[in-house]
Design a protein around this motif. Structure first.
Motif, PDB file in Angstrom:
ATOM      1  N   THR A 186       5.379  -0.493  -5.487  1.00 41.73           N
ATOM      2  CA  THR A 186       5.529   0.372  -6.662  1.00 41.73           C
ATOM      3  C   THR A 186       4.269   0.340  -7.511  1.00 41.73           C
ATOM      4  OG1 THR A 186       6.961   0.930  -8.546  1.00 41.73           O
ATOM      5  CG2 THR A 186       6.642  -1.419  -8.131  1.00 41.73           C
ATOM      6  N   LEU A 187       3.911   1.497  -8.032  1.00 40.39           N
ATOM      7  CA  LEU A 187       2.741   1.527  -8.916  1.00 40.39           C
ATOM      8  C   LEU A 187       3.034   0.736 -10.182  1.00 40.39           C
ATOM      9  CD1 LEU A 187      -0.083   2.581  -9.731  1.00 40.39           C
ATOM     10  CD2 LEU A 187       1.040   4.652 -10.592  1.00 40.39           C
ATOM     11  N   LEU A 188       4.236   0.967 -10.739  1.00 43.41           N
ATOM     12  CA  LEU A 188       4.586   0.326 -12.008  1.00 43.41           C
ATOM     13  C   LEU A 188       5.898  -0.432 -11.891  1.00 43.41           C
ATOM     14  CD1 LEU A 188       3.924   3.440 -14.275  1.00 43.41           C
ATOM     15  CD2 LEU A 188       2.359   1.515 -13.925  1.00 43.41           C
ATOM     16  N   ASP A 189       5.980  -1.547 -12.574  1.00 45.11           N
ATOM     17  CA  ASP A 189       7.231  -2.289 -12.639  1.00 45.11           C
ATOM     18  C   ASP A 189       7.562  -2.525 -14.108  1.00 45.11           C
ATOM     19  OD1 ASP A 189       9.468  -3.748 -11.920  1.00 45.11           O
ATOM     20  OD2 ASP A 189       8.370  -5.627 -11.664  1.00 45.11           O
ATOM     21  N   LYS A 190       8.813  -2.190 -14.460  1.00 46.82           N
ATOM     22  CA  LYS A 190       9.291  -2.363 -15.842  1.00 46.82           C
ATOM     23  C   LYS A 190      10.420  -3.392 -15.802  1.00 46.82           C
ATOM     24  CE  LYS A 190       9.764   1.881 -18.206  1.00 46.82           C
ATOM     25  NZ  LYS A 190      10.649   2.916 -18.794  1.00 46.82           N
ATOM     26  N   PRO A 191      10.129  -4.681 -15.654  1.00 47.42           N
ATOM     27  CA  PRO A 191      11.186  -5.687 -15.435  1.00 47.42           C
ATOM     28  C   PRO A 191      12.179  -5.780 -16.590  1.00 47.42           C
ATOM     29  CG  PRO A 191       9.032  -6.736 -15.731  1.00 47.42           C
ATOM     30  CD  PRO A 191       8.778  -5.273 -15.664  1.00 47.42           C
ATOM     31  N   ALA A 192      11.771  -5.415 -17.800  1.00 46.65           N
ATOM     32  CA  ALA A 192      12.680  -5.482 -18.950  1.00 46.65           C
ATOM     33  C   ALA A 192      13.838  -4.500 -18.822  1.00 46.65           C
ATOM     34  CB  ALA A 192      11.912  -5.227 -20.239  1.00 46.65           C
ATOM     35  N   GLY A 193      13.678  -3.466 -17.965  1.00 44.74           N
ATOM     36  CA  GLY A 193      14.743  -2.473 -17.809  1.00 44.74           C
ATOM     37  C   GLY A 193      15.723  -2.808 -16.698  1.00 44.74           C
ATOM     38  N   ARG A 194      15.483  -3.917 -15.981  1.00 43.78           N
ATOM     39  CA  ARG A 194      16.233  -4.205 -14.760  1.00 43.78           C
ATOM     40  C   ARG A 194      17.710  -4.478 -15.011  1.00 43.78           C
ATOM     41  NH1 ARG A 194      12.541  -3.632 -12.555  1.00 43.78           N
ATOM     42  NH2 ARG A 194      11.698  -5.048 -11.007  1.00 43.78           N
ATOM     43  N   LYS A 195      18.590  -3.829 -14.205  1.00 45.84           N
ATOM     44  CA  LYS A 195      20.031  -4.072 -14.287  1.00 45.84           C
ATOM     45  C   LYS A 195      20.588  -4.636 -12.994  1.00 45.84           C
ATOM     46  CE  LYS A 195      21.038  -0.787 -17.951  1.00 45.84           C
ATOM     47  NZ  LYS A 195      21.369   0.606 -18.232  1.00 45.84           N
ATOM     48  N   VAL A 196      19.836  -4.535 -11.914  1.00 50.07           N
ATOM     49  CA  VAL A 196      20.252  -5.162 -10.650  1.00 50.07           C
ATOM     50  C   VAL A 196      19.085  -5.995 -10.121  1.00 50.07           C
ATOM     51  CG1 VAL A 196      21.972  -3.447  -9.975  1.00 50.07           C
ATOM     52  CG2 VAL A 196      19.589  -3.107  -9.333  1.00 50.07           C
ATOM     53  N   ASP A 197      19.436  -6.917  -9.229  1.00 45.71           N
ATOM     54  CA  ASP A 197      18.450  -7.881  -8.777  1.00 45.71           C
ATOM     55  C   ASP A 197      17.598  -7.341  -7.620  1.00 45.71           C
ATOM     56  OD1 ASP A 197      17.068 -10.242  -8.401  1.00 45.71           O
ATOM     57  OD2 ASP A 197      18.648 -11.135  -7.164  1.00 45.71           O
ATOM     58  N   VAL A 198      16.610  -6.533  -7.940  1.00 45.75           N
ATOM     59  CA  VAL A 198      15.646  -6.114  -6.918  1.00 45.75           C
ATOM     60  C   VAL A 198      14.235  -6.426  -7.410  1.00 45.75           C
ATOM     61  CG1 VAL A 198      16.993  -4.278  -5.791  1.00 45.75           C
ATOM     62  CG2 VAL A 198      15.573  -3.717  -7.757  1.00 45.75           C
ATOM     63  N   THR A 199      13.442  -6.983  -6.522  1.00 50.28           N
ATOM     64  CA  THR A 199      12.071  -7.330  -6.877  1.00 50.28           C
ATOM     65  C   THR A 199      11.119  -6.709  -5.857  1.00 50.28           C
ATOM     66  OG1 THR A 199      12.927  -9.444  -7.660  1.00 50.28           O
ATOM     67  CG2 THR A 199      10.537  -9.253  -7.471  1.00 50.28           C
ATOM     68  N   PRO A 200      10.310  -5.743  -6.292  1.00 50.36           N
ATOM     69  CA  PRO A 200       9.347  -5.160  -5.350  1.00 50.36           C
ATOM     70  C   PRO A 200       8.337  -6.214  -4.891  1.00 50.36           C
ATOM     71  CG  PRO A 200       9.458  -3.890  -7.401  1.00 50.36           C
ATOM     72  CD  PRO A 200      10.219  -5.152  -7.626  1.00 50.36           C
ATOM     73  N   LYS A 201       8.005  -6.209  -3.600  1.00 53.32           N
ATOM     74  CA  LYS A 201       7.044  -7.189  -3.091  1.00 53.32           C
ATOM     75  C   LYS A 201       5.623  -6.872  -3.556  1.00 53.32           C
ATOM     76  CE  LYS A 201       5.601  -9.517   1.147  1.00 53.32           C
ATOM     77  NZ  LYS A 201       5.855  -9.651   2.600  1.00 53.32           N
ATOM     78  N   TYR A 202       5.307  -5.593  -3.600  1.00 54.04           N
ATOM     79  CA  TYR A 202       3.944  -5.176  -3.960  1.00 54.04           C
ATOM     80  C   TYR A 202       3.996  -4.371  -5.265  1.00 54.04           C
ATOM     81  CZ  TYR A 202       3.472  -6.192   1.031  1.00 54.04           C
ATOM     82  OH  TYR A 202       3.521  -6.787   2.268  1.00 54.04           O
ATOM     83  N   ILE A 203       3.327  -4.885  -6.290  1.00 58.75           N
ATOM     84  CA  ILE A 203       3.381  -4.257  -7.618  1.00 58.75           C
ATOM     85  C   ILE A 203       1.968  -3.925  -8.105  1.00 58.75           C
ATOM     86  CG2 ILE A 203       3.969  -4.654 -10.051  1.00 58.75           C
ATOM     87  CD1 ILE A 203       6.240  -6.531  -9.000  1.00 58.75           C
ATOM     88  N   GLY A 204       1.806  -2.680  -8.566  1.00 56.90           N
ATOM     89  CA  GLY A 204       0.508  -2.281  -9.108  1.00 56.90           C
ATOM     90  C   GLY A 204       0.275  -2.906 -10.468  1.00 56.90           C
ATOM     91  N   LYS A 205       1.174  -2.614 -11.413  1.00 55.52           N
ATOM     92  CA  LYS A 205       1.049  -3.159 -12.762  1.00 55.52           C
ATOM     93  C   LYS A 205       2.428  -3.320 -13.390  1.00 55.52           C
ATOM     94  CE  LYS A 205      -1.031  -2.132 -17.306  1.00 55.52           C
ATOM     95  NZ  LYS A 205      -2.011  -3.170 -17.615  1.00 55.52           N
ATOM     96  N   THR A 206       2.614  -4.428 -14.062  1.00 52.72           N
ATOM     97  CA  THR A 206       3.845  -4.671 -14.813  1.00 52.72           C
ATOM     98  C   THR A 206       3.639  -4.145 -16.222  1.00 52.72           C
ATOM     99  OG1 THR A 206       4.298  -6.617 -13.473  1.00 52.72           O
ATOM    100  CG2 THR A 206       5.436  -6.484 -15.579  1.00 52.72           C
ATOM    101  N   ILE A 207       4.602  -3.338 -16.670  1.00 54.07           N
ATOM    102  CA  ILE A 207       4.431  -2.679 -17.972  1.00 54.07           C
ATOM    103  C   ILE A 207       5.603  -2.998 -18.909  1.00 54.07           C
ATOM    104  CG2 ILE A 207       3.043  -0.789 -16.994  1.00 54.07           C
ATOM    105  CD1 ILE A 207       5.656   0.978 -17.414  1.00 54.07           C
ATOM    106  N   PRO A 208       5.381  -2.825 -20.221  1.00 54.75           N
ATOM    107  CA  PRO A 208       6.468  -3.043 -21.176  1.00 54.75           C
ATOM    108  C   PRO A 208       7.526  -1.947 -21.094  1.00 54.75           C
ATOM    109  CG  PRO A 208       4.455  -2.349 -22.313  1.00 54.75           C
ATOM    110  CD  PRO A 208       4.100  -2.518 -20.869  1.00 54.75           C
ATOM    111  N   ASN A 209       8.642  -2.165 -21.767  1.00 58.05           N
ATOM    112  CA  ASN A 209       9.781  -1.252 -21.710  1.00 58.05           C
ATOM    113  C   ASN A 209       9.557   0.002 -22.551  1.00 58.05           C
ATOM    114  OD1 ASN A 209      12.250  -0.432 -20.833  1.00 58.05           O
ATOM    115  ND2 ASN A 209      13.431  -1.930 -22.017  1.00 58.05           N
ATOM    116  N   LYS A 210       8.622   0.835 -22.118  1.00 56.79           N
ATOM    117  CA  LYS A 210       8.310   2.074 -22.835  1.00 56.79           C
ATOM    118  C   LYS A 210       8.353   3.236 -21.857  1.00 56.79           C
ATOM    119  CE  LYS A 210       5.454   0.054 -26.412  1.00 56.79           C
ATOM    120  NZ  LYS A 210       4.100  -0.139 -26.939  1.00 56.79           N
ATOM    121  N   PHE A 211       8.593   4.441 -22.375  1.00 56.82           N
ATOM    122  CA  PHE A 211       8.672   5.599 -21.492  1.00 56.82           C
ATOM    123  C   PHE A 211       7.270   6.099 -21.163  1.00 56.82           C
ATOM    124  CE2 PHE A 211       9.443   9.858 -20.002  1.00 56.82           C
ATOM    125  CZ  PHE A 211      10.486   9.628 -19.116  1.00 56.82           C
TER     126      PHE A 211
END
Ligand code: XMP
Ligand code: MG
Length: 178
Positions: free
Chosen positions: A125-150
């Motif tokens: 995934t290009l972007l990961d927004k972990p603060a929005g997560r509701k189920v337990d999925v973790t992408p193996k390859y992450i471009g950038k982790t971002i804050p909970n903003k649209f």
């Protein structure tokens, strides 16, 4: 900076750098596996297009459009609006996402493809927004982790516009809170 943007999170050159880094990892991990990159429409298109330029092994691409909805009983159920053309049984799949937020879409698509007998399924995934997560999925390859903003741009939309921006930015609240 464009007037509707609060903050730029990734300049275009940052996105190319990310694709270069991920491309090297994927080249090493998928040598001789001939993976199918499964682009989730529509948001993944610009990212997939840049990413594959940096993967130096044989690969295939295919696309799927899924929409997850939360009804009273159907929470997290995915509707497949467009399906893959390629049979996935025994194949190594790499799901390509623009952003992982709640994780509903991804979890359901992964379950579906697992049921069809894929040999392996990973997510880039290009972007990961972990603060929005509701189920337990973790992408193996992450471009950038971002804050909970649209965010918008480089495939990401607000009401179907802004996908064509060559950067990723935070959309000003004034645009959607009118
Ligand atoms: P879930 O919640 O299932 O959703 O992980 C993933 C999909 O939701 C969309 N999404 C966004 N789209 N800006 C967008 O333009 C965002 O900040 C955002 N967060 C989630 C996106 O289509 C993603 O694939
Ligand atoms: Mg998407």
């Amino acid at each position: 900076m464009d007037s509707f943007v609060e903050e730029v999170l990734l300049e275009h050159k940052d996105i190319v750098d990310i694709c270069n880094r991920l491309g090297k990892e994927l080249t090493a991990d998928y040598q001789d596996k001939r993976p199918i990159l499964v682009g989730l429409l529509k948001g993944s298109i610009p990212f997939l297009a840049e990413l594959i330029k940096h993967i130096k092994c044989d690969l295939e691409i295919d696309f799927m459009q899924a929409s997850s909805y939360e009804g009273t009983k159907s929470k997290g159920t995915v509707m497949v609006l467009k399906d893959l053309i390629t049979p996935v049984i025994g194949r190594h799949l790499l799901i390509v996402e623009d952003i992982v937020d709640t994780g509903f879409t991804l979890q359901e698509v992964m379950n579906l493809l697992q049921d069809r007998g894929a040999a392996s399924i990973e997510v880039v995934t290009l972007l990961d927004k972990p603060a929005g997560r509701k189920v337990d999925v973790t992408p193996k390859y992450i471009g950038k982790t971002i804050p909970n903003k649209f965010v918008i741009g480089f495939g990401l939309d607000y009401n179907e516009i802004y996908r064509n921006l060559d950067y990723v930015g935070v959309l000003k609240e004034s645009v959607y809170k009118k």
